[in-house]
Motif scaffolding. Structure first.
Motif, PDB file in Angstrom:
ATOM      1  N   ASN A  23       5.919   5.241  27.654  1.00  0.00           N
ATOM      2  CA  ASN A  23       6.655   6.264  28.389  1.00  0.00           C
ATOM      3  C   ASN A  23       7.393   7.205  27.453  1.00  0.00           C
ATOM      4  O   ASN A  23       7.477   8.406  27.703  1.00  0.00           O
ATOM      5  N   ILE A  24       7.954   6.659  26.393  1.00  0.00           N
ATOM      6  CA  ILE A  24       8.736   7.473  25.464  1.00  0.00           C
ATOM      7  C   ILE A  24       7.861   8.070  24.379  1.00  0.00           C
ATOM      8  O   ILE A  24       7.881   9.271  24.135  1.00  0.00           O
ATOM      9  N   THR A  25       7.062   7.245  23.728  1.00  0.00           N
ATOM     10  CA  THR A  25       6.331   7.711  22.546  1.00  0.00           C
ATOM     11  C   THR A  25       5.144   8.603  22.887  1.00  0.00           C
ATOM     12  O   THR A  25       4.624   9.290  22.006  1.00  0.00           O
ATOM     13  N   LYS A  26       4.699   8.592  24.145  1.00  0.00           N
ATOM     14  CA  LYS A  26       3.598   9.461  24.536  1.00  0.00           C
ATOM     15  C   LYS A  26       4.069  10.834  25.010  1.00  0.00           C
ATOM     16  O   LYS A  26       3.253  11.702  25.314  1.00  0.00           O
ATOM     17  N   ALA A  27       5.377  11.026  25.065  1.00  0.00           N
ATOM     18  CA  ALA A  27       5.902  12.341  25.454  1.00  0.00           C
ATOM     19  C   ALA A  27       5.493  13.376  24.409  1.00  0.00           C
ATOM     20  O   ALA A  27       5.486  13.079  23.204  1.00  0.00           O
ATOM     21  N   PRO A  28       5.153  14.581  24.817  1.00  0.00           N
ATOM     22  CA  PRO A  28       4.716  15.599  23.854  1.00  0.00           C
ATOM     23  C   PRO A  28       5.721  15.854  22.736  1.00  0.00           C
ATOM     24  O   PRO A  28       5.332  16.139  21.595  1.00  0.00           O
ATOM     25  N   ALA A  29       7.028  15.732  23.034  1.00  0.00           N
ATOM     26  CA  ALA A  29       8.052  16.035  22.032  1.00  0.00           C
ATOM     27  C   ALA A  29       8.386  14.852  21.132  1.00  0.00           C
ATOM     28  O   ALA A  29       9.164  14.996  20.185  1.00  0.00           O
ATOM     29  N   TRP A  30       7.794  13.668  21.412  1.00  0.00           N
ATOM     30  CA  TRP A  30       8.202  12.489  20.648  1.00  0.00           C
ATOM     31  C   TRP A  30       7.823  12.581  19.180  1.00  0.00           C
ATOM     32  O   TRP A  30       8.613  12.236  18.303  1.00  0.00           O
ATOM     33  N   GLN A  31       6.614  13.018  18.884  1.00  0.00           N
ATOM     34  CA  GLN A  31       6.167  13.050  17.495  1.00  0.00           C
ATOM     35  C   GLN A  31       7.061  13.930  16.648  1.00  0.00           C
ATOM     36  O   GLN A  31       7.378  13.599  15.490  1.00  0.00           O
ATOM     37  N   ALA A  32       7.502  15.061  17.210  1.00  0.00           N
ATOM     38  CA  ALA A  32       8.404  15.947  16.459  1.00  0.00           C
ATOM     39  C   ALA A  32       9.738  15.265  16.209  1.00  0.00           C
ATOM     40  O   ALA A  32      10.320  15.384  15.126  1.00  0.00           O
ATOM     41  N   PHE A  33      10.232  14.510  17.207  1.00  0.00           N
ATOM     42  CA  PHE A  33      11.478  13.767  17.033  1.00  0.00           C
ATOM     43  C   PHE A  33      11.332  12.703  15.955  1.00  0.00           C
ATOM     44  O   PHE A  33      12.163  12.588  15.052  1.00  0.00           O
ATOM     45  N   GLU A  34      10.263  11.906  16.041  1.00  0.00           N
ATOM     46  CA  GLU A  34      10.072  10.833  15.070  1.00  0.00           C
ATOM     47  C   GLU A  34       9.888  11.392  13.662  1.00  0.00           C
ATOM     48  O   GLU A  34      10.429  10.857  12.686  1.00  0.00           O
ATOM     49  N   SER A  35       9.134  12.480  13.545  1.00  0.00           N
ATOM     50  CA  SER A  35       8.926  13.101  12.231  1.00  0.00           C
ATOM     51  C   SER A  35      10.239  13.612  11.657  1.00  0.00           C
ATOM     52  O   SER A  35      10.511  13.471  10.456  1.00  0.00           O
ATOM     53  N   PHE A  36      11.067  14.189  12.510  1.00  0.00           N
ATOM     54  CA  PHE A  36      12.370  14.663  12.036  1.00  0.00           C
ATOM     55  C   PHE A  36      13.233  13.494  11.580  1.00  0.00           C
ATOM     56  O   PHE A  36      13.855  13.541  10.518  1.00  0.00           O
ATOM     57  N   ALA A  37      13.254  12.415  12.361  1.00  0.00           N
ATOM     58  CA  ALA A  37      14.099  11.268  12.034  1.00  0.00           C
ATOM     59  C   ALA A  37      13.700  10.640  10.707  1.00  0.00           C
ATOM     60  O   ALA A  37      14.566  10.171   9.949  1.00  0.00           O
TER      61      ALA A  37
END
Length: 358
Positions: A23-37
């Motif tokens: 539910n969380i990691t498949k969100a379109p914006a998740w990869q950008a968040f994880e990459s930033f973190a």
């Protein structure tokens, strides 16, 4: 033993956790968040990132050299956990909110109470300078030079700069006074095991280290070491009314009060600079929308819900509790250049969360 039933149960748990993660990691914006973190540069460096959703791990990642069992120094997030332990002691009548510091440290200024210490409105004179501004720093003097033998006494006997409850002043010394007061109220024998008996053991937290000064007082300002998973477990108390495995660990009312700002922060004419736009209560930071001099209301981090509760520590440590979302975020790091841009971190996370939970 019914192995089919056990296998089915384990599979159900796995699928439940997997669904939460998707539910969380498949969100379109998740990869950008994880990459930033987890971006590696001179600005910030993330050691671990963990997201709890509905009491279960929805996401967990560690950089090389770290894993789920790695204890990490949580620096000033130690203060927030100290606030919970002091709350437990008060519920057991070991301490009272109106206990004067002078009762335990006769050389302390008059009128300062445990309640004032918990909300950082004691009025003590204090310089919270770190390694980047060490000249005249009370923190450096307390932790690293001539006063590390009895940190609580050093802080408790500082001069009074303002009347209690009239000014917020963030102070690592204040947290150490609280633990010094608890030690004197209990006696060294009972005190030495109290954090474990009252808090860590009931939470089934085994992998923990808490350093003490030469007096035997736990260094409540900064020297607690825990895993990211155990930090999330502690934060989850705010979302479970203080219970773990149906056992009351911290009184529910204490957690409710910890999420309410000290009345000082509701005064539009207060000095905004010392709290950096936050509210504060019981050693936790609050994202409450606070009155501003122009009559508006403003949260420290507009991208986060106004009822978010946070623990923050040196070099980028953070716990973020989101009550409405039933979510906890734990991030540990080594931001030795300058701290991570929290505004961007929170904004990216909330964008991903809202996509996953429209």
């Amino acid at each position: 033993m019914n192995t089919k039933l056990i296998t089915a149960s384990l599979l159900a748990v796995f699928l439940s956790c997997s669904a939460l993660a998707q539910n969380i990691t498949k969100a379109p914006a998740w990869q950008a968040f994880e990459s930033f973190a987890f971006s590696r540069d001179d600005v910030h460096l993330t050691n671990s990132l963990l997201v709890y959703k509905d009491g279960k791990i929805a996401f967990e990642r560690y950089r090389e050299g770290f894993k789920a069992s790695t204890k990490q120094q949580i620096w000033s997030m130690t203060k927030s956990i100290t606030g919970l332990i002091i709350g437990k002691a008060i519920s057991e009548n070991i301490l009272k909110l109106d206990d004067p510091v002078q009762k335990y440290y006769p050389q302390a200024p008059k009128g300062i109470t445990v309640a004032h210490l918990l909300d950082m409105v004691s009025g003590y004179e204090w310089n919270e300078g770190y390694e980047y501004s060490p000249v005249g720093s009370d923190v450096i003097a307390m932790l690293y030079t001539k006063n590390y033998d009895d940190m609580a006494k050093f802080a408790a006997t500082k001069k009074q700069a303002q009347e209690p409850a009239s000014q917020f002043m963030y102070s690592s010394g204040t947290s150490n006074i609280l633990m010094g007061v608890l030690s004197k109220a209990m006696g060294p024998g009972d005190y030495a095991s109290y954090p474990w008996r009252s808090f860590f053991d009931p939470l089934e937290i085994k992998n923990v280290t808490w350093e003490r000064d030469h007096k035997g007082t736990f260094v409540a300002s900064s020297y607690l070491y825990l895993t990211a998973r155990d930090l999330a477990k502690i934060a989850q108390l705010f979302l479970s009314a203080g219970k773990y495995n149906n056992k009351q660990i911290i009184p529910a009312q204490w957690l409710i009060d910890s999420a309410k700002p000290n009345p000082y922060f509701l005064n539009p004419s207060r000095d905004l600079k010392p709290s950096e736009g936050f509210a504060y209560s019981k050693h936790w930071w609050l994202n409450t929308a606070l009155p501003q001099p122009d009559g508006s209301l403003k949260s420290r981090y507009p991208s986060l819900p106004a009822n978010a509760v946070l623990a923050l520590g040196h070099w980028g440590q953070m716990i973020v509790i989101l009550p409405d979302q039933k979510t906890v975020i734990v991030r540990t790091g080594q931001d030795k250049g300058k701290r991570m841009n929290r505004d961007e971190f929170f904004s990216r996370f909330m964008q991903a969360y809202e996509q996953a939970h429209p």
